[in-house]
Design a protein around this motif. Structure first.
Motif, short mmCIF file in Angstrom:
data_model
loop_
_atom_site.label_atom_id
_atom_site.label_comp_id
_atom_site.label_asym_id
_atom_site.label_seq_id
_atom_site.Cartn_x
_atom_site.Cartn_y
_atom_site.Cartn_z
N HIS A 127 48.33 5.70 -19.87
CA HIS A 127 48.06 4.62 -18.52
C HIS A 127 48.52 3.33 -18.89
CE1 HIS A 127 47.20 3.21 -14.96
NE2 HIS A 127 46.32 2.31 -15.30
N GLU A 128 48.08 2.79 -20.20
CA GLU A 128 48.11 1.47 -20.48
C GLU A 128 49.82 1.45 -20.99
OE1 GLU A 128 43.64 0.69 -21.89
OE2 GLU A 128 45.01 1.45 -23.60
N LEU A 129 50.27 2.16 -21.67
CA LEU A 129 51.84 2.27 -22.18
C LEU A 129 52.58 2.22 -20.98
CD1 LEU A 129 53.84 2.42 -24.28
CD2 LEU A 129 53.78 4.87 -24.36
N LYS A 130 52.27 3.11 -19.98
CA LYS A 130 53.06 3.13 -18.78
C LYS A 130 52.94 1.62 -17.99
CE LYS A 130 53.33 5.35 -14.29
NZ LYS A 130 52.75 6.48 -13.43
N ASN A 131 52.06 0.98 -18.02
CA ASN A 131 51.75 -0.46 -17.52
C ASN A 131 52.76 -1.35 -18.27
OD1 ASN A 131 50.05 0.48 -15.61
ND2 ASN A 131 48.08 -0.35 -16.50
N ALA A 132 52.67 -1.19 -19.70
CA ALA A 132 53.65 -2.02 -20.40
C ALA A 132 54.76 -1.84 -20.13
CB ALA A 132 53.10 -1.75 -22.19
N ILE A 133 55.29 -0.56 -20.26
CA ILE A 133 56.95 -0.29 -19.60
C ILE A 133 57.20 -0.98 -18.41
CG2 ILE A 133 58.35 1.47 -19.34
CD1 ILE A 133 56.88 3.16 -21.42
N LYS A 134 56.47 -0.68 -17.33
CA LYS A 134 56.52 -1.34 -15.99
C LYS A 134 56.76 -2.76 -16.01
CE LYS A 134 54.05 0.71 -12.71
NZ LYS A 134 52.97 1.19 -11.68
N SER A 135 55.94 -3.42 -17.08
CA SER A 135 55.85 -4.82 -16.74
C SER A 135 56.90 -5.35 -17.87
CB SER A 135 54.44 -5.45 -17.57
OG SER A 135 54.42 -6.68 -17.99
N LEU A 136 57.16 -5.12 -18.89
CA LEU A 136 58.32 -5.34 -19.96
C LEU A 136 59.77 -4.97 -19.64
CD1 LEU A 136 56.17 -4.75 -23.07
CD2 LEU A 136 56.54 -6.95 -21.99
N ALA A 137 59.84 -3.78 -19.00
CA ALA A 137 61.30 -3.19 -18.78
C ALA A 137 61.64 -3.36 -17.48
CB ALA A 137 61.19 -1.82 -19.30
N GLY A 138 60.84 -3.90 -16.50
CA GLY A 138 61.29 -4.04 -14.95
C GLY A 138 61.76 -2.67 -14.59
N ALA A 139 60.58 -1.81 -14.65
CA ALA A 139 60.94 -0.21 -14.42
C ALA A 139 60.82 -0.09 -12.81
CB ALA A 139 60.09 0.66 -15.15
N GLY A 140 61.02 -1.27 -11.95
CA GLY A 140 60.91 -0.98 -10.71
C GLY A 140 61.81 -0.10 -9.78
N ASN A 141 62.89 0.05 -10.45
CA ASN A 141 63.99 0.98 -9.72
C ASN A 141 63.90 2.24 -10.31
OD1 ASN A 141 64.78 0.37 -12.56
ND2 ASN A 141 67.08 0.36 -12.02
N LEU A 142 62.86 2.56 -11.28
CA LEU A 142 62.63 4.11 -11.68
C LEU A 142 61.67 4.74 -10.79
CD1 LEU A 142 62.24 3.50 -15.44
CD2 LEU A 142 64.13 4.76 -14.27
N SER A 143 61.88 6.00 -10.40
CA SER A 143 60.87 6.75 -9.62
C SER A 143 59.55 7.03 -10.54
CB SER A 143 61.37 8.16 -9.37
OG SER A 143 61.41 9.11 -10.42
N ASN A 144 58.33 7.39 -10.07
CA ASN A 144 57.34 7.51 -10.74
C ASN A 144 57.60 8.65 -11.70
OD1 ASN A 144 54.75 6.23 -11.12
ND2 ASN A 144 53.41 7.52 -9.83
N ASN A 145 58.11 9.70 -11.34
CA ASN A 145 58.37 10.93 -12.06
C ASN A 145 59.19 10.60 -13.39
OD1 ASN A 145 57.07 13.14 -11.06
ND2 ASN A 145 59.00 14.17 -10.45
N ASP A 146 60.43 9.67 -13.26
CA ASP A 146 61.13 9.22 -14.30
C ASP A 146 60.37 8.42 -15.10
OD1 ASP A 146 63.38 10.50 -13.31
OD2 ASP A 146 64.31 8.76 -12.37
N LEU A 147 59.43 7.56 -14.48
CA LEU A 147 58.76 6.71 -15.68
C LEU A 147 57.72 7.32 -16.24
CD1 LEU A 147 58.06 3.61 -16.56
CD2 LEU A 147 56.68 3.31 -14.39
N ASP A 148 57.31 8.69 -15.75
CA ASP A 148 56.08 9.23 -16.22
C ASP A 148 56.80 10.01 -17.63
OD1 ASP A 148 54.03 8.55 -14.67
OD2 ASP A 148 54.20 10.28 -13.46
N LYS A 149 58.06 10.52 -17.38
CA LYS A 149 58.94 11.15 -18.30
C LYS A 149 59.00 10.21 -19.52
CE LYS A 149 61.12 14.62 -15.38
NZ LYS A 149 62.42 14.87 -14.68
N ILE A 150 59.54 9.05 -19.19
CA ILE A 150 59.66 8.00 -20.46
C ILE A 150 58.31 7.89 -21.11
CG2 ILE A 150 60.06 5.56 -20.81
CD1 ILE A 150 62.22 5.91 -18.42
N VAL A 151 57.05 7.65 -20.51
CA VAL A 151 55.98 7.21 -20.99
C VAL A 151 55.56 8.57 -22.14
CG1 VAL A 151 53.34 7.11 -20.61
CG2 VAL A 151 55.21 5.58 -19.14
N VAL A 152 55.66 9.65 -21.67
CA VAL A 152 55.32 10.99 -22.44
C VAL A 152 56.35 10.98 -23.49
CG1 VAL A 152 55.48 13.46 -22.49
CG2 VAL A 152 54.52 12.30 -20.41
#
Length: 137
Positions: free
Chosen positions: A25-50
């Motif tokens: 969960h914390e890694l997901k927050n880091a990726i969202k914050s640092l990579a500007g992952a706003g254009n990714l769907s939650n599913n895509d972001l979850d795959k990246i985090v995994v």
């Protein structure tokens, strides 16, 4: 581009929990914050985090230490890619590739003769990550 140890430490400390470890969960927050992952769907972001988490969590305890984070984030991109490829091809998760796993993976992009030539360079049926890296260099 690899990060410096100081950059890694700064990022890690910003997002790690009070226990000094990073959870998925914390890694997901880091990726969202640092990579500007706003254009990714939650599913895509979850795959990246995994994928990222599996690559960083070397001991499999579902938490990333500062050392694990620094080790992963300071690696050259090619080394990371080869390690990811090795893990992908290691279908049974044994930590090594069998000759059959290696040949099947090679045959996805090359012919059987080429796969045989490459496999003939292997001395045994258990190709470790280090042997795989040497074979690819």
């Amino acid at each position: 581009m690899a990060l410096t140890k100081a950059q890694c430490r700064e990022i890690f400390e910003k997002f790690a929990g009070s226990d000094g470890l990073l959870t998925p969960h914390e890694l997901k927050n880091a990726i969202k914050s640092l990579a500007g992952a706003g254009n990714l769907s939650n599913n895509d972001l979850d795959k990246i985090v995994v994928e990222c988490f599996q690559g960083m969590d070397m001991d499999g305890d579902q938490k990333i230490t500062l050392d694990e984070f620094i080790t992963d984030m300071t690696k050259p991109a090619r080394t990371k890619k080869l390690e990811e490829t090795f893990k992908q091809w290691d279908k049974d998760g044994s930590g090594y590739l069998s000759r059959a796993e290696l040949k099947a993976a090679i045959m996805e992009t090359m012919d059987g003769e080429t796969a045989d030539e490459i496999c003939d360079q292997i001395n045994d049926d258990q190709i470790t990550l280090d042997e795989f890296m040497a074979l690819c260099n």
